[in-house]
Design an enzyme around this catalytic site. Structure first.
Site, mmCIF file in Angstrom:
data_model
loop_
_atom_site.group_PDB
_atom_site.id
_atom_site.type_symbol
_atom_site.label_atom_id
_atom_site.label_comp_id
_atom_site.label_asym_id
_atom_site.label_seq_id
_atom_site.Cartn_x
_atom_site.Cartn_y
_atom_site.Cartn_z
ATOM 1 N N ASP A 156 0.874 -1.168 0.000
ATOM 2 C CA ASP A 156 0.000 0.000 0.000
ATOM 3 C C ASP A 156 0.914 1.222 0.000
ATOM 4 O O ASP A 156 2.140 1.100 0.169
ATOM 5 C CB ASP A 156 -0.900 -0.055 1.244
ATOM 6 C CG ASP A 156 -1.877 1.103 1.314
ATOM 7 O OD1 ASP A 156 -2.301 1.591 0.247
ATOM 8 O OD2 ASP A 156 -2.209 1.531 2.432
ATOM 9 N N ASP A 213 -0.130 4.861 1.494
ATOM 10 C CA ASP A 213 -0.287 5.695 2.690
ATOM 11 C C ASP A 213 -0.050 4.880 3.955
ATOM 12 O O ASP A 213 -0.648 3.820 4.170
ATOM 13 C CB ASP A 213 -1.696 6.294 2.723
ATOM 14 C CG ASP A 213 -1.941 7.241 1.560
ATOM 15 O OD1 ASP A 213 -1.176 8.198 1.408
ATOM 16 O OD2 ASP A 213 -2.890 6.987 0.778
ATOM 17 N N VAL A 232 -12.696 15.722 2.087
ATOM 18 C CA VAL A 232 -11.282 16.091 2.232
ATOM 19 C C VAL A 232 -10.422 15.233 1.308
ATOM 20 O O VAL A 232 -9.459 15.711 0.703
ATOM 21 C CB VAL A 232 -10.835 15.925 3.703
ATOM 22 C CG1 VAL A 232 -9.329 16.149 3.823
ATOM 23 C CG2 VAL A 232 -11.587 16.892 4.611
ATOM 24 N N ASP A 280 -1.590 -0.917 6.057
ATOM 25 C CA ASP A 280 -1.864 -0.465 7.432
ATOM 26 C C ASP A 280 -3.307 -0.704 7.848
ATOM 27 O O ASP A 280 -3.608 -0.668 9.046
ATOM 28 C CB ASP A 280 -1.549 1.030 7.558
ATOM 29 C CG ASP A 280 -2.542 1.890 6.770
ATOM 30 O OD1 ASP A 280 -2.474 1.870 5.524
ATOM 31 O OD2 ASP A 280 -3.387 2.552 7.396
#
Length: 583
Positions: free
Chosen positions: A123, A125, A278, A410
């Protein structure tokens, strides 16, 4: 000998044996899930065993046992002897020391050998890119302003600022009751961790609301932690969700402080939409790209891991939900402009976890300028960027199947669950919070507190069967002390919600999912630098409740617990007991 005297004598013998054999060291939490080891194995430490019996012949053990073994019908004498054992046990726990756990260790839930891994997936992030605390403040501020500007929430909300240490990952939010809480692996609420707004709820009110502290399965969140299909609980498993939990709590706090009527479900949906905007509208991405050095850290370590794998001829791929421009800017900062040369396949805006289940979405190629091409994809080529797609097509085009693939992420649900349950990939969880918690667990304060808490628990367990008033009075005092200590074990990690991994003694709901869906877990991808690519990870064989230990636990130096009957294994030449090479 009177029954009470026999029990006191037994306690004294156990205490002396534990001290001399060094078993106290094994009780210490060198692993987030080991704190229950002592309670399970106290009775398995037999002072009459062949290996430990010689210790009892020593003068200290004789004197300790003799001091409590004489028959007595006097309650006062029995009380004095109980407190004597209590004091001696506490004295012994205060001098216990243990080797610290290295925060850069990789921990195993399942046996796995890196020699079998041919393909490494990542991944982006919080796996390759680690963010500073400024990012959570940014997300909170932007979402708060969206509530005010777009949803017409009161202007006074701008007075609220992000609280970095308020929430921890893995919490549950009761959407209908507007309560944020921590739940353990058995669906029990940890009392003292239920918050409405920014203030804790009294335990009595929580028990009245839920008719106890158990949360029924039918109101828990779905597989991915979402509140859907009539479920009223939402679980926050994403690191990005920390600002969302804090914003929810702040808005609830504002409405309660100002005695404003509101519908909790609508508030939850508004905050959820603001947080989504966002990300979806690219507001966060543009802000990070504009000041990349402020928000991204640990870049050189991720680069070193990728270079190491590449040098050993490993295949690598990237699957992320983030857009290409954002990933390109971040990876160029971390690795350099040629970062794509390290990866055999790069997939952006994958829409995980749907990516792992949907068979319909095709891959589309994205140009360097972000233009989406509509040609059918017949193969995934190195150096190219692909968008969307699905795992089934990915497997068909690459042939990368089964346990030769190791994927790091994560998010326990979105990144790892489907891969291990449906596709047989090996999985590695990146848990940044682990480093901070291990450092706390290494402190003398925590070591002494947990050692004494476990010792006190054993004293209570051994003496609770005796119903004479003198014994019961003492045991009640011990129980009160134990209950008073439990909040301290929470507050040392986080004053509101405690450890990410434990609810007092039990594992958290987060821990349960982590142990199920991750073969290995670590604080950051940089931990891979400490292991060679032939290393095998072995999970500790922690005894089950009905099992006795077959071999003394090792401490972090690689030595077994010392005693007159056990010969410790020789120290490893280059590595500790985990196989992690020392610097």
């Amino acid at each position: 000998m009177a029954p009470l005297s026999r029990s006191l004598s037994s306690l004294a013998r156990h205490t002396e044996c534990l001290r001399r054999v060094g078993v106290f060291r094994s009780f210490l939490p060198n692993h987030p899930f080991r704190c229950g080891w002592w309670k399970r194995n106290f009775k398995a430490v037999s002072c009459g065993g062949a290996g430990v019996q010689p210790l009892l012949q020593q003068r200290g053990a004789k004197n300790c046992a003799a001091s409590v073994s004489s028959s007595s019908s006097d309650g006062q004498d029995a009380t004095e002897r109980l407190w004597s054992v209590y004091s001696e046990t506490k004295r012994q726990t205060e001098v216990i020391s243990t080797s610290a756990v290295d925060p850069d260790t990789i921990f195993a839930n399942n046996e796995m050998s890196l020699r079998d891994i041919e393909i490494y997936g990542f991944d982006y992030d919080y796996t390759l890119a680690f963010y500073s605390s400024h990012l959570h403040t940014l997300i909170f501020d932007i979402a708060r302003d969206i509530l005010i500007n777009n949803h017409r929430y009161p202007e006074e909300l701008r007075k609220y600022e992000y609280i970095p240490d308020f929430a921890v990952r893995g919490l549950h939010y009761d959407v209908q009751k507007a309560l944020l809480m921590k739940i353990d692996a058995f669906h029990y609420i940890q009392l003292g961790t239920v918050y409405r707004g920014l203030h804790p709820m009294p335990d009595e009110e929580v028990i009245a609301m839920y008719e106890g502290s158990h949360v029924p399965l039918e109101i828990m969140s779905d597989f991915y932690g979402k509140s859907t299909h009539g479920h009223t609980m939402k679980q926050f498993m994403d690191i990005f969700s920390l600002p969302e939990m804090t914003l929810l709590s702040c808005v609830n706090d504002f409405f309660m402080r100002h005695n404003i009527d509101y519908e909790p479900v609508h508030l939850y949906k508004d905050v959820k939409e603001a947080i989504r905007d966002v990300h979806v509208k690219g507001i966060m991405y543009r802000a990070v790209e504009a000041d990349i050095g402020k928000y991204i850290c640990y870049g050189e370590q991720s680069h070193a891991v990728l270079k190491k794998l590449s040098a050993h001829g490993k295949k690598m791929f990237l699957i992320t939900n983030s857009p290409f421009d954002f990933v390109d800017r971040g990876m160029s900062f971390i690795v350099g402009k040629d970062w794509r040369d390290l990866f055999d396949v790069v997939i952006v805006q994958a829409d995980k976890p749907s990516f792992f289940n949907d068979r319909r979405k095709p891959f589309r190629r994205v140009t360097d300028k972000g233009v989406l091409l509509w040609d059918r994809i017949h193969r995934l080529e190195k150096g190219e960027i692909y968008k969307q797609g699905n795992l089934y097509e990915f497997l068909r085009l690459t042939g990368w199947r089964g346990s030769k693939v190791l994927y790091f992420g994560d998010h326990i649900y979105s990144d790892l669950a489907d891969l291990t349950l449906k596709h047989g990939w090996r999985t590695g969880a990146i848990i940044p919070e682990l480093r901070k918690e291990i450092k706390i667990m290494n402190t003398p304060q925590y070591v002494h507190m947990m050692t004494w808490l476990q010792a006190l628990t054993v004293l209570i367990e051994q003496m609770q069967a005796h119903r004479d008033p003198a014994t019961q009075a003492v045991v009640e005092e011990w129980i009160k002390e134990r209950e008073a200590m439990k909040p301290q074990t929470k507050d040392i990690f986080n004053a509101q919600f405690g450890s990410l991994f434990r609810t007092y003694h039990n594992p958290t709901y987060f821990s349960r999912r982590l142990s199920r869906f991750a073969d290995i877990y670590m604080a950051s991808i940089s931990c891979m630098l400490n292991y060679d690519l032939q290393h095998t990870f072995f999970p500790r064989r922690t005894p089950l409740q009905h099992e006795a230990p077959f071999w003394p636990e090792q401490d972090s130096s690689g030595f077994g617990v010392s005693s007159s009957s056990f010969s410790p294994p020789p120290p490893l030449a280059e590595s500790d007991h985990t196989g992690k090479f020392k610097s």
